[in-house]
Design a protein around this motif. Sequence first.
Motif, PDB file in Angstrom:
ATOM      1  N   ASP A 105    -103.612  -5.821 -27.938  1.00  0.00           N
ATOM      2  CA  ASP A 105    -104.939  -5.220 -27.893  1.00  0.00           C
ATOM      3  C   ASP A 105    -105.224  -4.061 -26.954  1.00  0.00           C
ATOM      4  N   ALA A 106    -104.873  -4.339 -25.857  1.00  0.00           N
ATOM      5  CA  ALA A 106    -104.977  -3.272 -24.761  1.00  0.00           C
ATOM      6  C   ALA A 106    -104.175  -2.104 -24.944  1.00  0.00           C
ATOM      7  N   ASP A 107    -102.999  -2.319 -25.342  1.00  0.00           N
ATOM      8  CA  ASP A 107    -101.936  -1.615 -25.512  1.00  0.00           C
ATOM      9  C   ASP A 107    -102.393  -0.716 -26.883  1.00  0.00           C
ATOM     10  N   THR A 108    -102.865  -1.388 -27.673  1.00  0.00           N
ATOM     11  CA  THR A 108    -103.433  -0.644 -28.871  1.00  0.00           C
ATOM     12  C   THR A 108    -104.410   0.316 -28.626  1.00  0.00           C
ATOM     13  N   ASN A 109    -105.525  -0.217 -27.906  1.00  0.00           N
ATOM     14  CA  ASN A 109    -106.582   0.607 -27.440  1.00  0.00           C
ATOM     15  C   ASN A 109    -106.252   2.097 -26.568  1.00  0.00           C
ATOM     16  N   ARG A 110    -105.090   1.640 -25.749  1.00  0.00           N
ATOM     17  CA  ARG A 110    -104.700   2.829 -24.866  1.00  0.00           C
ATOM     18  C   ARG A 110    -104.126   3.974 -25.983  1.00  0.00           C
ATOM     19  N   ARG A 111    -103.083   3.359 -26.647  1.00  0.00           N
ATOM     20  CA  ARG A 111    -102.204   4.317 -27.738  1.00  0.00           C
ATOM     21  C   ARG A 111    -103.269   5.211 -28.349  1.00  0.00           C
ATOM     22  N   LEU A 112    -104.077   4.350 -29.006  1.00  0.00           N
ATOM     23  CA  LEU A 112    -105.200   5.255 -29.908  1.00  0.00           C
ATOM     24  C   LEU A 112    -106.059   6.187 -29.307  1.00  0.00           C
ATOM     25  N   ARG A 113    -106.252   5.777 -28.009  1.00  0.00           N
ATOM     26  CA  ARG A 113    -107.581   6.759 -27.131  1.00  0.00           C
ATOM     27  C   ARG A 113    -106.461   8.016 -26.761  1.00  0.00           C
TER      28      ARG A 113
END
Length: 254
Positions: free
Chosen positions: A218-226
């Motif tokens: 989830d944290a990685d998804t947040n970072r990549r999208l941002r």
Amino acid sequence: MTEASKSQHGWSDQLPSDRSWKPRPGMSREARSSEQDRAAGGRHRRVVVLEGDKRATGSIALRVYRRTRRIRAYLRWSEQGRTREQYVGEVSGPSRTTNLADAWMMARAAGLVRDEALPAGSKASSTAVRAVMTANKGRDTGPERRLRSLLYHRGVRYRVNVRPIPDLRRTADLVFQKARVAVFVDGCYWHGCPDHYRPATKRSQFWQDKIQRNIARDADTNRRLREQGWTVVRIWEHEEPNEAVEKVMKVLAS
């Protein structure tokens, strides 16, 4: 009646505030059922046992007893097409959420409700684990459907279960392409909710490792999208639907 007598009989000088017992105006039947599930600790904990080993799903009703200005809780259920109810006790918390939870605890302690029994052959370690497993779906969960419905009635349009970035293998529950907003509705168990996640007691290390991997993803998804200019909104499944809608609307308006 003297002050000492009032205290002895449970009297109060003021009526309880509306927020301590009244449901939120305009709540749908589905939203009220979800509210009861959260207060009871899950739908599997709302079982009322009837004659002939039949079952019903109970709910808690809160009412103000104006003579003493106190809140009374009643367990309600449907039996043979008629609504039945049983007095549970008095509650005195500051919010409806607290009082519903307290009332469910009292009903359980009094033996008025019990957990759903595990079906024969079930491999789950408990009814709570089975409820989590049964409720776990990759898409179109109850919280997702409620959020989509409320947003739709607010005139908001969106795409469902798509990748915000086509070549990134991460699927959001709701995507607002033009506004570049991705919304994820996270299950409390599978995503490690700080309020409701409880580690499994069997194969505990296996499940804890799995949940930690989900949290890291989830944290990685947040970072990549941002990094690609997207705004990420994460909503826990336990959040009140109208509050979740306002969270999304605030982001869309910014």
